[in-house]
Design a protein around this motif. Structure first.
Motif, PDB file in Angstrom:
ATOM      1  N   ASP A   1      -0.907   3.271 -13.471  1.00 43.92           N
ATOM      2  CA  ASP A   1       0.501   3.610 -13.241  1.00 43.92           C
ATOM      3  C   ASP A   1       1.359   2.424 -12.807  1.00 43.92           C
ATOM      4  O   ASP A   1       2.492   2.587 -12.360  1.00 43.92           O
TER       5      ASP A   1
ATOM      6  N   SER B   1       0.821  -1.218   0.000  1.00 44.77           N
ATOM      7  CA  SER B   1       0.000   0.000   0.000  1.00 44.77           C
ATOM      8  C   SER B   1       0.850   1.261   0.000  1.00 44.77           C
ATOM      9  O   SER B   1       0.314   2.386   0.071  1.00 44.77           O
ATOM     10  N   SER B   2       2.166   1.115  -0.067  1.00 44.21           N
ATOM     11  CA  SER B   2       3.065   2.267  -0.060  1.00 44.21           C
ATOM     12  C   SER B   2       2.816   3.154  -1.280  1.00 44.21           C
ATOM     13  O   SER B   2       2.483   2.671  -2.367  1.00 44.21           O
ATOM     14  N   SER B   3       3.029   4.427  -1.102  1.00 44.66           N
ATOM     15  CA  SER B   3       2.878   5.365  -2.221  1.00 44.66           C
ATOM     16  C   SER B   3       4.089   5.317  -3.151  1.00 44.66           C
ATOM     17  O   SER B   3       4.037   5.828  -4.275  1.00 44.66           O
ATOM     18  N   ASP B   4       5.161   4.690  -2.662  1.00 38.02           N
ATOM     19  CA  ASP B   4       6.382   4.601  -3.462  1.00 38.02           C
ATOM     20  C   ASP B   4       6.373   3.317  -4.306  1.00 38.02           C
ATOM     21  O   ASP B   4       6.242   2.212  -3.778  1.00 38.02           O
ATOM     22  N   TYR B   5       6.530   3.479  -5.614  1.00 40.88           N
ATOM     23  CA  TYR B   5       6.481   2.327  -6.527  1.00 40.88           C
ATOM     24  C   TYR B   5       7.553   1.295  -6.207  1.00 40.88           C
ATOM     25  O   TYR B   5       7.301   0.082  -6.220  1.00 40.88           O
TER      26      TYR B   5
ATOM     27  N   GLN C   1      -4.313  -0.850 -12.064  1.00 41.65           N
ATOM     28  CA  GLN C   1      -4.056   0.593 -12.018  1.00 41.65           C
ATOM     29  C   GLN C   1      -3.207   1.014 -13.213  1.00 41.65           C
ATOM     30  O   GLN C   1      -2.313   0.301 -13.657  1.00 41.65           O
TER      31      GLN C   1
ATOM     32  N   ARG D   1       6.547  -0.869  -3.368  1.00 43.25           N
ATOM     33  CA  ARG D   1       5.520  -1.853  -3.768  1.00 43.25           C
ATOM     34  C   ARG D   1       6.157  -3.001  -4.559  1.00 43.25           C
ATOM     35  O   ARG D   1       5.828  -4.163  -4.363  1.00 43.25           O
TER      36      ARG D   1
END
Length: 653
Positions: free
Chosen positions: A65, A20-24, A63, A27
């Motif tokens: 992105d 769930s991290s905002s950093d790709y 998603q 993830r």
């Protein structure tokens, strides 16, 4: 002073939370960590599934992105999870995993395609995975067929997926039309067994009970070599067992579908037979042995010569009956072995009395069959019924082994609580058990067979109606008055006569046979005609007047009339119907010898000189021109008809 206790966070949960991290990159690292953690570890697979990893992965995959690296790692992870338990597969199917993988094989990036093919293949290793989606989405089958011509990994996976999903004529036709027959050929000649095997499985799935595809396969060539020749080479003993068996299955399917005939390819079929017999031996892998026995059953099912060859091949019967001994097998493996053995034994003994005796004489064979009839596994039970049906064709064994083992008891039970397919085979076996010389006939009657069989004649399924009336026909043969009364009472005259108008010719034939058996014995004929005479005549006469009824049906109808003519008082139903008498004369002049014979038999019974009223009946028939017609038939070249005509003429005084 006590130091505080710190609890280390659960690693699995950390990995899942990092998705769930905002950093790709976080993830991507999380999904890679999870993938590495579950490889070869069933407990870890289940643990992550409980943490709802699958819906989280699916959500991230769709998603916009999401990077390619994450997609590849996620798809590989889904495939790894599918290698766990059945519960894991169900968890994957409960989400959108199957659709995600199907979309993946059509992806523009080759890495995603390859990962999706691998994972999809793994998912289809489970029978829980539905095949329908592969053929519902228009782009999937063409893509899979295209993949057969791509990298070895993709080709192998695509062939395996198609072989599992090809079920039924529509799927087979689509694959054939899409060029799968030709596309699979390079895989078959690559000499890499792990690639050849799924190709063979795909050919087998496509050709099963499909004449059009089998003919297309027969015509297919690769670098000047026909596909049949390639299959034949793969039967060689230096090939792995699975390859030999796969080639044997393909040739068996082509044979049964009519593309490889016994007349044209006799030596090849003998080679196929030898291969599958060899694959049944004790030194082979259990799965290979079971599949070989099933292939053998299908290969020889309708060919008496192949059955006889099989029966004397390498102690086959003893080998197959050995499948029925559990030894140290687990329940699922034992069920697989029993099912295949029962099917093979049914085919081997289908047409030869000596072979059936050889099977039954092996110790405990009949005990195994009876226990198979009560097996909780439906496939085993159905195979056991088929085996019993085959063995019950033996006159000698009906009088001995079948009575000793009381096989009729589980058969009666199956007929009261089974699916339509099981009931069809079980009722076929019961037809044999009710033959006049079978000692089982009496106890079967006492167990309520008349009610059960009468109910079958009311079923919408043709096979069940046919077997119901066929068994009643056997039951009525040389039966006593009580049995005949019971049949008429339970079946009911209306149902009996309605079966004469059945759309299936065989049902009509057996109904007429039942009527013949009921109307046998002079006292029974007179009694039944006294009760139901007008209705019987109204049911049979239209058959004789019909322009559409077959010759065989009309012959049976004439035989019913002949039986009625044999009654002491019932013969009046024939004598007072002048239109019927003229119809008999018409059939005496027919082009068909069998109809001439049957009509002459009717007349012979009517004019028999030792019966009361014979003189009057002879005079009436003489006035109609029957005697002259008989005299004209003396010129026939058919010996049997000549004798019957001569006998009838001798009765005239």
């Amino acid at each position: 002073m006590k130091m505080p206790v710190f609890t280390e966070p659960d690693t699995d949960e950390v990995f899942v939370n990092n998705l769930s991290s905002s950093d790709y990159d976080d993830r991507l690292q999380a999904v890679t960590n999870i993938k590495n953690a579950v490889i070869g570890n069933k407990a870890k697979k289940s643990s992550f599934i409980r943490l709802d990893i699958i819906p989280k992965i699916i959500q991230l995959l769709v998603q916009d992105d999401t990077g390619i690296e994450f997609v590849v790692e996620s798809v590989v992870l889904l495939g790894s999870l599918a290698r766990g338990s059945a519960e894991n597969v169900q968890a994957l199917l409960a989400t959108d995993s199957l659709n995600v993988l199907l979309k993946g094989i059509c992806h523009s990036d080759s890495r995603v395609v390859e990962a999706s093919v691998r994972s999809l293949r793994t998912l289809y290793d489970s029978s829980l995975t539905p095949c329908r989606p592969v053929f519902e989405k228009q782009s999937i089958v063409p893509q899979l067929v295209d993949l057969l011509s791509s990298s070895q990994s993709n080709a192998e996976g695509a062939a395996a997926i198609l072989s599992k999903c090809c079920q039924g004529p529509a799927h087979q036709a689509l694959l054939c039309n899409m060029g799968a027959v030709t596309a699979l050929l390079p895989l078959l000649v690559c000499d890499i067994p792990k690639i050849q095997q799924p190709a063979l499985q795909c050919y087998s799935s496509m050709s099963f009970q499909n004449g059009a595809v089998s003919i297309a396969m027969k015509s297919a060539t690769h670098q000047g070599e026909r596909l049949v020749q390639i299959f034949t080479k793969l039967l060689s003993r230096d090939r792995p067992d699975e390859i030999q068996l796969g080639a044997a299955k393909c040739l068996t399917n082509m044979h049964r579908a009519g593309a490889v005939s016994a007349a044209e390819h006799h030596s090849l079929l003998i080679k196929v037979l030898a291969t599958v017999v060899r694959m049944c031996k004790w030194d082979k892998n259990l799965t290979v042995r079971a599949e070989a026995a099933e292939t053998l059953a299908f290969l020889i099912e309708e060919d008496t010569e192949l059955q006889r060859t099989a029966a004397i091949s390498d102690h086959l019967i003893k080998t197959l009956t050995g499948f029925l001994v559990k030894s140290d097998l687990d329940d699922s493996s034992y069920a697989l072995m029993r099912e295949s053995a029962f099917k093979a034994l049914a085919s081997v003994g289908a047409n030869d009395e000596d072979i059936r005796k050889k099977i039954i004489d092996i110790e405990c064979t009949m005990d195994h069959v009876v226990s198979g009839l009560e097996d909780p596994n439906t496939n085993v039970k159905l195979a056991a019924v088929k085996c019993l049906h085959s063995l019950s064709r033996s006159v000698q064994q009906l009088r001995t082994s079948f009575q000793d083992t009381a096989v009729w008891k589980p058969i009666m039970k199956l007929l009261q609580d089974a699916n339509d397919n099981m009931m069809t085979v079980a009722s076929s076996a019961l037809c044999n058990l009710l033959l006049e010389f079978s000692p089982s006939k009496e106890p079967i009657l006492e167990a309520g067979a008349v009610n059960l069989l009468s109910n079958l004649t009311r079923r919408s399924e043709t096979a069940l109606r046919l077997n119901g009336v066929w068994a009643l026909m056997n039951m009525a043969y040389q039966a006593d008055e009580g049995t005949k009364n019971k049949i008429l009472e339970v079946l009911g005259p209306e149902q009996l006569f309605s079966l004469l108008d059945d759309p299936d010719t065989q049902v009509t034939m057996k109904t007429l046979g039942l009527m013949r058996n009921l109307l046998s014995g002079r006292e029974d004929i007179d009694r039944i005609m006294l009760l139901h005479g007008p209705r019987i005549m109204d049911g049979v006469k239209p058959i004789l007047d019909s322009e559409t009824r077959t010759e065989d049906v009309k012959e049976q109808a004439l035989c019913v009339i002949a039986n009625i003519a044999n009654g002491s008082s019932a013969n009046e139903f024939v004598m007072r119907d002048e239109s019927l008498l003229k119809r008999l004369m018409h059939y005496m002049m027919n082009d068909s010898v069998k109809l001439q014979m049957a009509a002459t038999y009717c007349v012979s019974n009517l004019v028999w000189s030792t019966e009361d009223g014979a003189v009057d009946r002879q005079q009436k028939l003489r006035d109609l021109g029957v005697q002259k017609l008989l005299q004209s038939l003396l010129t026939t070249s058919d010996v049997n008809l000549f004798e019957r005509v001569k006998t009838a003429l001798q009765q005239f005084t």
